[in-house]
Structure formats: C-alpha cells, structure tokens
Design an enzyme around this catalytic site. Structure first.
Site, PDB file in Angstrom:
ATOM      1  N   GLY A  12       0.818  -1.211   0.000  1.00  0.00           N
ATOM      2  CA  GLY A  12       0.000   0.000   0.000  1.00  0.00           C
ATOM      3  C   GLY A  12       0.851   1.259   0.000  1.00  0.00           C
ATOM      4  O   GLY A  12       2.086   1.196  -0.029  1.00  0.00           O
ATOM      5  N   TYR A 147     -14.866   1.190   8.796  1.00  0.00           N
ATOM      6  CA  TYR A 147     -13.440   1.452   9.028  1.00  0.00           C
ATOM      7  C   TYR A 147     -13.195   1.770  10.501  1.00  0.00           C
ATOM      8  O   TYR A 147     -12.328   1.162  11.146  1.00  0.00           O
ATOM      9  CB  TYR A 147     -12.993   2.615   8.141  1.00  0.00           C
ATOM     10  CG  TYR A 147     -11.513   2.903   8.196  1.00  0.00           C
ATOM     11  CD1 TYR A 147     -10.578   2.004   7.684  1.00  0.00           C
ATOM     12  CD2 TYR A 147     -11.033   4.089   8.747  1.00  0.00           C
ATOM     13  CE1 TYR A 147      -9.210   2.280   7.734  1.00  0.00           C
ATOM     14  CE2 TYR A 147      -9.677   4.368   8.791  1.00  0.00           C
ATOM     15  CZ  TYR A 147      -8.770   3.462   8.281  1.00  0.00           C
ATOM     16  OH  TYR A 147      -7.418   3.742   8.328  1.00  0.00           O
TER      17      TYR A 147
END
Ligand code: UDP
Length: 317
Positions: A12, A147
């Site tokens: 990422g 999240y």
C-alpha cells in the site's frame, strides 16, 4: 541475527514506504498484500533486493509466512474513504480477522506487533486537539463505521492479546498522511486536489470546506512508526502532524503552489465527515523524541511530481 519484519499491507501507500525504510536500515522484509487497494508497482523496485520477499495473500484468511519473524507491522486495510465504503465487508474482515492472524503470527514467534490504527477511532471529535486519552465519538452504524469500528475492534483485540497472552504490542494512531505513491484514483483530499489542479479542473471541496485536517508527509510518518516499533511502548500513541488546515485553505494552497488556473467547486459533504481533526503529539514528542519536519509546501511539491508521473501528465513546473 538481523531483524526480519513482516509488513501486512506492505504494497500500500504507507506500507510500501515502511518496507523501503526498513530495508534501507538493513532489516529483512516480508511484504504481505492482496493488492486489493495496494499496488504491485509500489514494491516492484524491491523485487531484486536480497532482503525483500513478497507474499501475495489476503491476511483476513491467513498469513502464509514461513521462517523467522522478529516483528509484525499490521498496515493491511483499505484506508481511503471511497475505498473502504466500496469494500465494507472486506474492511471489517481485515480489521478483525486480519489483525487476529497478525497477532497470532507475532505471538508464535515472540515477535513485536505494531497495529496501524487511526485518528478515525476519535470519530467526529468533541475534544480538540485529540490526545490518546480521548475515547472518541463514532457513529457505530454510519457508513464510515466499517473502518472506524474495525480499527477500534483491532485496538481492543491487540490489547486483549497483550493482557491475556503477554504479546508484545504497540498501537499507533495515524492521522491524515500524504506523499508519493498515493494512487491517482485514491479519492483522498490531497491526491484529488493535486490532480485536479494539475489538470486545470475545478477542485472539489466537500461541504463549505471549513472542516479541518492535519497533514503529515509520508517520510515523517514512517519515521514515527519505526521509532514506535523500536521503542518498548504499548501505546496508543498519536503519530500525525499537528499542522491543521481547513479543506478550503488546502485547496487554495494547492492552486497557488502549482500556479493553477483551477477554481473551487463545492460538492455535498459525505455522511459523518469529521468536522475537525488534529493530533496532540505530546506523548510522541516526549517518549520518542519524534515530530514531523517536512513543510506542507515541500511535501505537496514532491507529491505533485509523483502524481503527475503516475497519471501521465506533464512534469510539474
Ligand atoms: N475532501 C474534499 N474534496 C475531495 C476529497 C476530500 O473536500 O475531493 C474532504 C473530505 O470531505 C474531508 C477531508 O477532505 O473533510 C479529508 O478527506 P479524505 O478523504 O482525504 O480523508 P478523511 O480524513 O476524511 O479520512
């Protein structure tokens, strides 16, 4: 024996910079990623590095890593709001099951476990700036909860492992971070504004733009995470920049910095968008001697150059 560090989510934006930093100081790195939101290109330059190994796997299903492990850094999760809103179940799975697998891997090897948590655990904060002692104001059933609650659960699981099994853990609460390797289609504010300004398109300010964020350049962020990994703290510790800007200020700064002809256009504010955010970094300063040093102008310029390259645009003037 030198350290061998497993970086979950190492493909990422932030994870790949962490891989670079650890390899740069002589650690071996095993990068684990399923490239659902990370990119193979972020670590392609490491393919021939003798200390680097890549394992393509979804950590919510398991972590197929053999050999010695001295630390596990868990950065695996979609992190941009458009990404986690598009992958709600995957985000909850990686925050819960992925974190559990990471903790079990660390425990098996007597290794240290670092959890990349988030300022989102503070939700839409009623306390400003946010210190680690603040418990937060999160809507548990709103769209962002996939999240926020995944990370809050991950923190709880990490602390339960520590208390029940004696696992050596540390929790970092990461605030808004930007820099090279943000995906052009990432959807976060810095990449959106820079690309829009480079293309001469309107900058999309959500709401009236009075909401604030505090932006940390990725190299500063990684230096803070590594200091935390090397410490014997358990945390949580805020690792973020205290330089706070309204979104409208950021839009104007980007336009000015790039000498762009773009204008500002307002769009609807996303549901539960936090109104203000700034870390209190007293703990990180005191315990780690860490603070960010990159100015917004320098950080934005470096990010713009990289984004222009990855979006096939002409070089930044
Ligand atoms: N934002 C904006 N325009 C954009 C993208 C984001 O005004 O094109 C705003 C968003 O509403 C939020 C802030 O910028 O208030 C930061 O958003 P981002 O998605 O980068 O991260 P967040 O801090 O919300 O996780």
């Amino acid at each position: 024996m030198s350290a061998r560090i497993v970086v979950l989510g190492g493909g990422g934006f932030l994870g790949s910079h962490l891989c670079d930093h650890l390899l740069g100081r002589g650690d071996a790195v095993v990068c684990v990623d399923d490239f659902s939101t990370g990119r193979r290109a972020n670590v392609a330059h490491l393919d021939d590095h003798p200390g680097f190994a890549l394992v393509e796997a979804d950590v919510s299903r398991g972590i197929p890593v053999d050999g010695p492990v001295s630390a596990v850094c868990n950065l695996a999760s979609p992190a941009s709001p458009p990404d986690y809103l598009a992958l709600p179940l995957e985000t909850l799975a990686v925050g819960s099951e992925g974190t559990r697998h990471g903790l079990e891997l660390a425990r098996r090897h007597d290794a240290r476990f670092l959890l990349a948590s988030t300022s989102e655990v503070y939700g839409d904060p009623e306390v400003h700036p946010q210190s680690e002692g603040y418990w937060g104001n999160v809507n548990p059933v709103g769209p962002r909860s996939v999240y926020d609650e995944a990370k809050r659960f991950a923190e709880a699981l990490t602390m339960a492992h520590h208390r029940r099994r004696g696992t050596d853990v540390v929790i970092a609460r990461i605030f808004n971070t930007y820099g090279p390797r943000l995906r052009p289609d990432d959807g976060r504010v810095v990449s959106n504004f820079l690309l829009q300004a480079l293309r001469g398109e309107p900058l999309t300010v959500y709401g009236d733009g009075s909401q604030t964020r505090s932006l940390c350049y990725v190299e500063d962020e990684v230096r803070g995470l590594v200091a935390l990994l090397d410490s014997d703290l358990t945390g949580p510790v805020n690792i973020g920049s205290p330089d706070e800007y309204t979104v409208l200020q950021l839009a104007r700064t980007v336009i000015e910095l790039l000498g762009s002809s773009s204008v500002v256009e307002h769009r609807p504010l996303p549901t539960d968008d936090p109104t203000r955010r700034r870390p209190d970094i007293t703990r990180a300063r005191r315990e780690l001697g860490w603070e960010p040093t990159t100015s917004l102008a320098d950080g934005l310029a470096r990010t713009a150059t990289h984004l222009a390259g990855s979006a096939g645009l002409p070089d930044v003037p």
